[in-house]
Design a protein around this motif. Structure first.
Motif: not given
Length: 366
Positions: A234-263
């Protein structure tokens, strides 16, 4: 609810549902357009191909083939190239979480690769730790690196994010190049492996690498299909719409970044054990570019596609070795041809809901 499964008999699906179904057909069976095949047949064939590529049996067969490689050919050259390819697969799968799932353009992914390799190398050579004991410390170091790099950068978007991550990747390499503790330009050498376990050392390392990479691929695939994976899409397709629907986009992106860092950090441990010596030029920008190329070539957000793309990028130069000085030119030309005729990737990710595709195919047939 507005899902198509709740539509009453005789009621037409919404324009949105129709658009999703049409877009799915284009993604799953683009080669069948204009071939005189009906839309329902194209949808059925494309869905069948996608299901086959996503089948657990195909993945199981690939895993068994990877584990059985030393039994087929125990040549030192083959084992060395295979270990390199497996490490590259793990790097591509990790970057796919950041770029493919979440849509964050990261041009400095080699930074986490370097953090993992140098952390394990320092602990094993300077302090005499067994290499396996360095893995938990590497995971923590990768998370800390992700926090330090991702904290100030993930509020940026698009090209700005790409430029800043590229800068951080170069900072890590230059820092390792200028510190005496890390060996400076000479790097670290004499890094031990995980042990031979009564086998030939390179074969033992290959099997350890294969098991780790297979587990990483499975874990990445599960992440992409889970709740956090849907939030990433959802963040990838439209970050503004995802945030409007209640997704904490910063935390979600941070989770992806940390997961990639561990790999990336764990891949650095495998690389250090494989090479037994590391230096700053081993983690230059070319690594980040090639890993990103593997993700795009295979098909962003498609785990099977990314695995295939990584194998192509890592093995194709070796297959063209007989061309000597021309092999990199041929390698580049082949990549350009792939991108022109298959811009969505070799095995693009599926979109839409399978149930909708099946119902649309049945309606078209009737």
């Amino acid at each position: 609810m507005n899902d198509e499964s709740t539509l009453r008999t005789g009621e037409k699906p919404s324009a949105y549902v129709s658009a999703v179904g049409e877009h799915t057909s284009v993604n799953t069976a683009p080669a069948l357009k204009g071939a005189g095949i009906s839309a329902s047949s194209r949808s059925a064939i494309g869905g069948g191909i996608s299901r086959f590529l996503a089948s657990r049996w195909l993945g199981l067969g690939a895993a068994i083939a990877a584990l059985a490689l030393p039994l087929i050919s125990s040549s030192t050259y083959v084992i060395q190239i295979a270990v390199d390819a497996l490490i590259f697969v793990m790097l591509a799968v990790g970057l796919n979480i950041v770029v493919g799932y979440c849509g964050l353009l990261d041009l400095g992914y080699a930074a986490f690769f370097a953090i993992g390799a140098y952390t394990s190398g320092l602990l094993s050579t300077k302090f005499g730790w067994p290499l396996i004991a360095t893995v938990p410390v590497v995971v923590v170091a990768a998370i800390v690196g992700g926090l330090l790099i991702g904290g100030p950068t993930l509020r940026l978007r698009s090209d700005y994010l790409a430029i800043v991550t590229l800068g951080f990747g170069e900072i890590i390499r230059i820092t390792a190049n200028n510190l005496d503790f890390t060996g400076g330009p000479n790097g670290l050498y004499g890094i031990p492996d995980f042990g031979d376990f009564g086998l030939r050392a390179d074969i033992a390392l290959y099997w350890i690498t294969a098991v780790v990479v297979i587990a990483a691929v499975l874990f990445s695939s599960r992440l992409g299909r889970g709740r956090i994976g849907r939030a990433w899409r959802f963040v990838r397709e439209d970050e503004d719409a995802a945030e409007a629907m209640g997704i904490h986009t910063y935390r979600v992106k941070f989770a992806a970044y940390i997961a990639g860092a561990i790999f990336g950090g764990v891949a650095g441990v495998l690389f250090a054990a494989h090479q037994t010596a590391i230096s700053p030029p081993s983690f230059n920008f070319l690594w980040s570019a090639l890993i990103l190329m593997a993700v795009v070539l295979g098909g962003m957000a498609s785990t099977p596609g990314v695995v295939v793309g990584a194998l192509v990028i890592s093995l194709l130069p070796e297959l063209l070795r007989d061309a000597e000085n021309w092999r990199y030119l041929l390698f580049g030309l082949l990549l350009i041809v792939f991108m022109i005729f298959r811009p969505q990737g070799l095995l693009p990710a599926r979109t839409g809901e399978p149930g909708r595709r099946g119902r649309r195919a049945q309606e078209g047939a009737s």
